[in-house]
Write a protein that holds these residues in place. Structure first.
Motif, PDB file in Angstrom:
ATOM      1  N   SER A   1       0.826  -1.138  -0.013  1.00 48.06           N
ATOM      2  CA  SER A   1      -0.044   0.023  -0.033  1.00 48.06           C
ATOM      3  C   SER A   1       1.048   1.312  -0.021  1.00 48.06           C
ATOM      4  O   SER A   1       1.975   1.234   0.201  1.00 48.06           O
ATOM      5  CB  SER A   1      -0.922   0.126   1.116  1.00 48.06           C
ATOM      6  OG  SER A   1      -0.072   0.283   2.452  1.00 48.06           O
ATOM      7  N   TYR A   2       0.324   2.386  -0.163  1.00 50.03           N
ATOM      8  CA  TYR A   2       1.053   3.659  -0.232  1.00 50.03           C
ATOM      9  C   TYR A   2       1.438   3.968   1.337  1.00 50.03           C
ATOM     10  O   TYR A   2       2.555   4.401   1.552  1.00 50.03           O
ATOM     11  CB  TYR A   2      -0.114   4.691  -0.769  1.00 50.03           C
ATOM     12  CG  TYR A   2      -0.054   4.733  -2.017  1.00 50.03           C
ATOM     13  CD1 TYR A   2       0.725   5.056  -3.159  1.00 50.03           C
ATOM     14  CD2 TYR A   2      -1.569   4.582  -2.621  1.00 50.03           C
ATOM     15  CE1 TYR A   2       0.646   4.993  -4.498  1.00 50.03           C
ATOM     16  CE2 TYR A   2      -1.972   4.134  -3.914  1.00 50.03           C
ATOM     17  CZ  TYR A   2      -0.786   4.689  -4.960  1.00 50.03           C
ATOM     18  OH  TYR A   2      -1.046   4.673  -6.281  1.00 50.03           O
TER      19      TYR A   2
ATOM     20  N   LYS B   1       1.320   1.946  -9.903  1.00 47.68           N
ATOM     21  CA  LYS B   1       0.430   0.975  -9.462  1.00 47.68           C
ATOM     22  C   LYS B   1       1.531  -0.372  -9.990  1.00 47.68           C
ATOM     23  O   LYS B   1       1.666  -0.467 -11.122  1.00 47.68           O
ATOM     24  CB  LYS B   1      -0.930   0.753  -9.739  1.00 47.68           C
ATOM     25  CG  LYS B   1      -1.754   0.340  -8.837  1.00 47.68           C
ATOM     26  CD  LYS B   1      -3.136   0.870  -9.296  1.00 47.68           C
ATOM     27  CE  LYS B   1      -4.231   0.304  -8.057  1.00 47.68           C
ATOM     28  NZ  LYS B   1      -5.509   0.395  -8.651  1.00 47.68           N
ATOM     29  N   ALA B   2       1.383  -1.336  -8.982  1.00 48.45           N
ATOM     30  CA  ALA B   2       2.164  -2.523  -9.359  1.00 48.45           C
ATOM     31  C   ALA B   2       1.239  -3.305 -10.055  1.00 48.45           C
ATOM     32  O   ALA B   2       0.018  -3.331 -10.178  1.00 48.45           O
ATOM     33  CB  ALA B   2       2.457  -3.301  -7.974  1.00 48.45           C
ATOM     34  N   PRO B   3       1.847  -4.321 -10.944  1.00 46.63           N
ATOM     35  CA  PRO B   3       0.965  -5.202 -12.071  1.00 46.63           C
ATOM     36  C   PRO B   3       0.032  -5.966 -11.258  1.00 46.63           C
ATOM     37  O   PRO B   3       0.186  -6.430 -10.222  1.00 46.63           O
ATOM     38  CB  PRO B   3       1.997  -5.920 -12.873  1.00 46.63           C
ATOM     39  CG  PRO B   3       3.165  -5.019 -12.630  1.00 46.63           C
ATOM     40  CD  PRO B   3       3.338  -4.560 -11.495  1.00 46.63           C
ATOM     41  N   GLY B   4      -1.099  -6.044 -11.743  1.00 49.22           N
ATOM     42  CA  GLY B   4      -2.189  -6.859 -11.135  1.00 49.22           C
ATOM     43  C   GLY B   4      -2.695  -6.544  -9.640  1.00 49.22           C
ATOM     44  O   GLY B   4      -3.025  -7.456  -8.702  1.00 49.22           O
ATOM     45  N   ASP B   5      -2.709  -5.008  -9.363  1.00 45.91           N
ATOM     46  CA  ASP B   5      -3.063  -4.621  -8.097  1.00 45.91           C
ATOM     47  C   ASP B   5      -2.506  -5.038  -7.126  1.00 45.91           C
ATOM     48  O   ASP B   5      -3.151  -5.474  -5.933  1.00 45.91           O
ATOM     49  CB  ASP B   5      -4.679  -4.480  -8.126  1.00 45.91           C
ATOM     50  CG  ASP B   5      -5.491  -3.656  -9.034  1.00 45.91           C
ATOM     51  OD1 ASP B   5      -4.716  -2.713  -9.537  1.00 45.91           O
ATOM     52  OD2 ASP B   5      -6.365  -3.997  -9.392  1.00 45.91           O
ATOM     53  N   SER B   6      -1.062  -5.357  -7.203  1.00 45.71           N
ATOM     54  CA  SER B   6      -0.545  -6.168  -6.193  1.00 45.71           C
ATOM     55  C   SER B   6       0.329  -5.447  -5.233  1.00 45.71           C
ATOM     56  O   SER B   6       1.068  -5.618  -4.458  1.00 45.71           O
ATOM     57  CB  SER B   6       0.416  -7.326  -6.376  1.00 45.71           C
ATOM     58  OG  SER B   6       1.670  -6.712  -7.258  1.00 45.71           O
ATOM     59  N   GLY B   7      -0.025  -4.030  -5.316  1.00 47.45           N
ATOM     60  CA  GLY B   7       0.592  -3.005  -4.420  1.00 47.45           C
ATOM     61  C   GLY B   7       0.943  -1.931  -5.370  1.00 47.45           C
ATOM     62  O   GLY B   7       0.572  -1.304  -6.287  1.00 47.45           O
ATOM     63  N   VAL B   8       1.962  -0.981  -4.915  1.00 53.82           N
ATOM     64  CA  VAL B   8       2.644   0.071  -5.562  1.00 53.82           C
ATOM     65  C   VAL B   8       4.037  -0.193  -5.579  1.00 53.82           C
ATOM     66  O   VAL B   8       4.724  -0.764  -4.778  1.00 53.82           O
ATOM     67  CB  VAL B   8       2.401   1.521  -4.844  1.00 53.82           C
ATOM     68  CG1 VAL B   8       0.750   1.948  -4.648  1.00 53.82           C
ATOM     69  CG2 VAL B   8       2.865   1.219  -3.380  1.00 53.82           C
ATOM     70  N   ASP B   9       4.579   0.551  -6.751  1.00 51.90           N
ATOM     71  CA  ASP B   9       6.029   0.507  -6.717  1.00 51.90           C
ATOM     72  C   ASP B   9       6.647   1.972  -6.404  1.00 51.90           C
ATOM     73  O   ASP B   9       5.883   2.831  -6.725  1.00 51.90           O
ATOM     74  CB  ASP B   9       6.515   0.169  -8.223  1.00 51.90           C
ATOM     75  CG  ASP B   9       6.333  -1.437  -8.855  1.00 51.90           C
ATOM     76  OD1 ASP B   9       5.913  -1.903  -7.750  1.00 51.90           O
ATOM     77  OD2 ASP B   9       6.139  -1.451  -9.829  1.00 51.90           O
TER      78      ASP B   9
END
Length: 70
Positions: free
Chosen positions: A38-39, A58-66
């Motif tokens: 998360s942020y 946003k990380a691919p597949g809604d797996s978090g954030v880069d």
């Protein structure tokens, strides 16, 4: 489906084991950037190092954030 009816304790045990696993807060990626779930997790991670989190995407597949810390 038939196996699930024969071994309900096994299905329950597998489901329960998955619930007890705590995900890693921050993962370092190959490109040197970081990934958090998360942020808020990203901000907390950088604050511990007295840095500011810069969200990249946003990380691919809604797996978090880069992100990266600066």
């Amino acid at each position: 489906m038939n196996c699930l009816l024969k071994y309900p304790a096994l299905v329950f045990g597998i489901a329960l084991a998955g619930c007890g696993v705590v995900p890693n807060d921050v993962i370092q990626m190959r490109d040197g950037n970081l990934r958090a779930s998360s942020y808020n997790g990203a901000a907390t991670y950088c604050e511990k190092k007295q840095l500011i989190a810069v969200n990249l995407r946003k990380a691919p597949g809604d797996s978090g954030v880069d992100f990266r810390c600066e």
